[in-house]
Design an enzyme around this catalytic site. Structure first.
Site, mmCIF file in Angstrom:
data_model
loop_
_atom_site.group_PDB
_atom_site.id
_atom_site.type_symbol
_atom_site.label_atom_id
_atom_site.label_comp_id
_atom_site.label_asym_id
_atom_site.label_seq_id
_atom_site.Cartn_x
_atom_site.Cartn_y
_atom_site.Cartn_z
ATOM 1 N N HIS A 1 0.345 -4.000 5.656
ATOM 2 C CA HIS A 1 0.984 -5.213 5.127
ATOM 3 C C HIS A 1 2.468 -5.207 5.499
ATOM 4 O O HIS A 1 3.011 -4.173 5.876
ATOM 5 C CB HIS A 1 0.851 -5.272 3.596
ATOM 6 C CG HIS A 1 1.598 -4.174 2.898
ATOM 7 N ND1 HIS A 1 1.126 -2.884 2.802
ATOM 8 C CD2 HIS A 1 2.817 -4.162 2.302
ATOM 9 C CE1 HIS A 1 2.013 -2.130 2.166
ATOM 10 N NE2 HIS A 1 3.052 -2.873 1.855
ATOM 11 N N HIS B 1 3.289 -1.953 7.737
ATOM 12 C CA HIS B 1 3.173 -0.541 7.353
ATOM 13 C C HIS B 1 1.974 -0.345 6.441
ATOM 14 O O HIS B 1 1.426 -1.309 5.899
ATOM 15 C CB HIS B 1 4.470 -0.049 6.694
ATOM 16 C CG HIS B 1 4.889 -0.849 5.486
ATOM 17 N ND1 HIS B 1 5.449 -2.103 5.587
ATOM 18 C CD2 HIS B 1 4.814 -0.586 4.160
ATOM 19 C CE1 HIS B 1 5.713 -2.566 4.384
ATOM 20 N NE2 HIS B 1 5.328 -1.674 3.489
ATOM 21 N N ASP C 1 6.214 -6.327 3.597
ATOM 22 C CA ASP C 1 6.696 -6.644 2.257
ATOM 23 C C ASP C 1 7.335 -8.033 2.281
ATOM 24 O O ASP C 1 7.884 -8.444 3.297
ATOM 25 C CB ASP C 1 7.726 -5.600 1.795
ATOM 26 C CG ASP C 1 7.095 -4.217 1.624
ATOM 27 O OD1 ASP C 1 5.851 -4.141 1.468
ATOM 28 O OD2 ASP C 1 7.828 -3.217 1.661
ATOM 29 N N ARG D 1 -0.210 12.228 -3.227
ATOM 30 C CA ARG D 1 1.062 11.700 -2.734
ATOM 31 C C ARG D 1 1.593 10.657 -3.699
ATOM 32 O O ARG D 1 0.826 9.872 -4.265
ATOM 33 C CB ARG D 1 0.822 11.097 -1.352
ATOM 34 C CG ARG D 1 2.010 10.413 -0.763
ATOM 35 C CD ARG D 1 1.815 10.105 0.723
ATOM 36 N NE ARG D 1 3.033 9.491 1.222
ATOM 37 C CZ ARG D 1 3.265 8.189 1.198
ATOM 38 N NH1 ARG D 1 2.344 7.344 0.761
ATOM 39 N NH2 ARG D 1 4.417 7.719 1.622
HETATM 40 C C1 LIG Z 1 7.971 -8.672 -5.792
HETATM 41 C C2 LIG Z 1 6.817 -8.228 -5.339
HETATM 42 C C3 LIG Z 1 6.583 -7.705 -3.986
HETATM 43 C C4 LIG Z 1 5.148 -7.241 -4.046
HETATM 44 C C5 LIG Z 1 4.535 -8.219 -4.994
HETATM 45 C C6 LIG Z 1 5.556 -8.201 -6.112
HETATM 46 O O1 LIG Z 1 5.337 -9.268 -6.919
HETATM 47 C C7 LIG Z 1 5.504 -6.889 -6.891
HETATM 48 C C8 LIG Z 1 4.773 -5.807 -6.138
HETATM 49 C C9 LIG Z 1 5.058 -5.818 -4.644
HETATM 50 C C10 LIG Z 1 3.947 -5.143 -3.865
HETATM 51 C C11 LIG Z 1 4.073 -3.616 -3.789
HETATM 52 C C12 LIG Z 1 2.879 -3.065 -2.975
HETATM 53 C C13 LIG Z 1 2.662 -3.817 -1.666
HETATM 54 C C14 LIG Z 1 2.709 -5.340 -1.926
HETATM 55 C C15 LIG Z 1 2.339 -6.117 -0.670
HETATM 56 C C16 LIG Z 1 1.856 -5.651 -3.143
HETATM 57 O O2 LIG Z 1 0.683 -5.930 -3.161
HETATM 58 O O3 LIG Z 1 2.634 -5.554 -4.286
HETATM 59 C C17 LIG Z 1 4.073 -5.710 -2.467
HETATM 60 C C18 LIG Z 1 4.367 -7.182 -2.728
HETATM 61 C C19 LIG Z 1 5.050 -7.862 -1.572
HETATM 62 O O4 LIG Z 1 6.036 -7.359 -1.027
HETATM 63 O O5 LIG Z 1 4.568 -8.929 -1.198
HETATM 64 O O1 LIG Z 2 3.287 4.547 -0.178
HETATM 65 C C1 LIG Z 2 3.885 4.173 0.808
HETATM 66 O O2 LIG Z 2 4.388 4.946 1.610
HETATM 67 C C2 LIG Z 2 4.009 2.688 1.090
HETATM 68 C C3 LIG Z 2 4.170 1.872 -0.144
HETATM 69 C C4 LIG Z 2 4.394 0.440 0.148
HETATM 70 O O3 LIG Z 2 4.273 0.012 1.263
HETATM 71 C C5 LIG Z 2 4.744 -0.490 -0.940
HETATM 72 O O4 LIG Z 2 4.773 -0.093 -2.117
HETATM 73 O O5 LIG Z 2 5.018 -1.668 -0.614
HETATM 74 FE FE LIG Z 3 5.015 -2.058 1.427
#
Ligand SMILES: C=C1C[C@]23C[C@@]1(O)CC[C@H]2[C@@]12CCC[C@@](C)(C(=O)O1)[C@H]2[C@@H]3C(=O)O
Ligand SMILES: O=C(O)CCC(=O)C(=O)O
Ligand SMILES: [Fe+2]
Length: 359
Positions: A229, A286, A231, A296
């Site tokens: 994905h 990533h 961010d 981890r």
């Molecule tokens: C602000 C945010 C980015 C995120 C979605 C969220 O609402 C809170 C969690 C974030 C996260 C962390 C893990 C990977 C990710 C793709 C997810 O599913 O939740 C990211 C979200 C994002 O960056 O889109």
């Molecule tokens: O665990 C990791 O190294 C990646 C975590 C991550 O990509 C995320 O929290 O958005």
């Molecule tokens: Fe991420």
């Protein structure tokens, strides 16, 4: 009322059944529902045979701005040292993360994230886009973690709240510094970003902290910790414990593992910085793989603009030869788009002209 990121999923709930929360410890073999093949994720294979590695930047280097700029343009990611975040604080946040995930499942479920909520315990939101389950569990903090931490640790919640607060303060400062280094490298300065504020410290920025746990896995080559994905942020700053797992993708290189270097942090360009830079900085794809021998932990600081602020390519980067690639939208609107279009979100909004009304 002041609107925050927490409102985002009220109109975009994501249903991930609680049965998706696995009991990792009791599994000796990988169940079918956790076995990934290239069919389940287009990017599953494509491992790198090259010896390229992610740029490693010392923030006290006199050429730091050039190095950050180059890393953002070529990789959309880099590792940093001499970042000023005390190692004691990194140790504390890792300790908090370990204590949280080591709690029994029934305790963690007391703070399960709601379908239309943003904070709490659960599997990553992106799980809803895949048929297979990911070998991980997460906890998201947006705003004060007091209520959730009180439920998790009735006796020690204050200590843990303090750690989160201190971590946020340090990360916010670091994110602002990295943002100026990256933007400075492409000729953007304080005058060009009004919302950075009079002290240029991005005080109005919003953020989420995502704690991730990837338990020991019986068949790591066939499992996925967190699927590929990007961010949705401007930038993400990630701390990983001493177990490898994070991989970044470059079209011309493939997947590259980011080795854990004690005390260092990993920085990712997110989708909003890609938009702001009018495509100059790629947001890095990533993922996290898992491990046969060691569990981890990773702790991500997901940093973005005020959630209702319109973000669009910086006018200075737009001219007759470089037309704006994206329309204006807020972080909240982008997260809502991401909740529907996931990894296609950037190409989805790119099809709208800057003057079009998407929302
Ligand atoms: C602000 C945010 C980015 C995120 C979605 C969220 O609402 C809170 C969690 C974030 C996260 C962390 C893990 C990977 C990710 C793709 C997810 O599913 O939740 C990211 C979200 C994002 O960056 O889109
Ligand atoms: O665990 C990791 O190294 C990646 C975590 C991550 O990509 C995320 O929290 O958005
Ligand atoms: Fe991420």
């Amino acid at each position: 009322m002041h609107s925050t990121l927490s409102d985002v999923f009220i109109s975009h709930p994501i249903h991930i059944p609680l049965s998706n929360l696995p009991d990792f410890t009791s599994l000796r073999h990988l169940p079918d529902s956790y076995t990934w093949t290239p069919k389940d994720d287009l990017f599953f294979s494509a491992s790198s045979s090259s010896d390229e590695s992610l740029p490693f930047i010392d923030l006290s280097d006199p050429h730091v701005a050039t190095r950050v700029g180059h890393a953002c343009t070529t990789w959309g990611a880099f590792q940093i040292t001499n970042h000023g975040v005390p190692s004691r604080l990194l140790h504390d946040i890792e300790f908090l993360t370990g204590s949280l995930f080591r709690l029994p499942v029934h305790r963690k479920l007391k703070v399960a994230r709601k379908d239309d909520g943003i904070s709490g315990y659960g599997v990553a939101r992106i799980a809803s886009f895949f048929n297979k389950q990911m070998w991980s569990e997460g906890f998201t903090v947006v705003g004060s973690p007091f209520d959730d931490f009180h439920k998790l640790w009735p006796m020690h919640h204050l200590k843990y709240c303090e750690i989160i607060q201190e971590y946020e303060e340090h990360m916010q400062k670091l994110a602002a510094k990295l943002m100026w280094l990256a933007l400075g490298s492409i000729g953007v300065d304080e005058k060009d970003i009004e919302w950075a504020g009079t002290s240029s410290d991005f005080q109005g920025a919003q953020a989420a902290i995502q704690l991730n746990h990837y338990p020991i896995c019986p068949e790591p080559d066939r499992a996925m910790g967190l699927a590929a994905h990007t961010d949705s942020t401007l930038m993400t700053i990630l701390y990983q414990n001493d177990t490898a797992g994070l991989q970044v993708f470059r079209d011309d290189v493939g997947w590259v593992t980011v080795p854990p270097v004690p005390g260092s942090l990993v920085v990712n360009v997110g989708d909003l910085l890609h938009i702001l830079s009018n495509g100059i900085f790629p947001s890095v794809l990533h993922r996290a793989r898992v491990n046969h021998l060691r569990s981890r932990f990773s702790m991500a600081y997901l940093w973005g603009p005020p959630s209702d602020l319109m973000i669009s390519p910086i006018p200075k980067l737009v001219d007759p030869l470089h037309s704006p690639l994206y329309p204006s939208l807020t972080w909240k609107q982008y997260l809502a788009t991401k909740a529907t279009h996931f990894n296609q979100s950037l190409s989805f909004i790119r099809n709208y002209l800057p003057s079009d009304q998407i929302f």
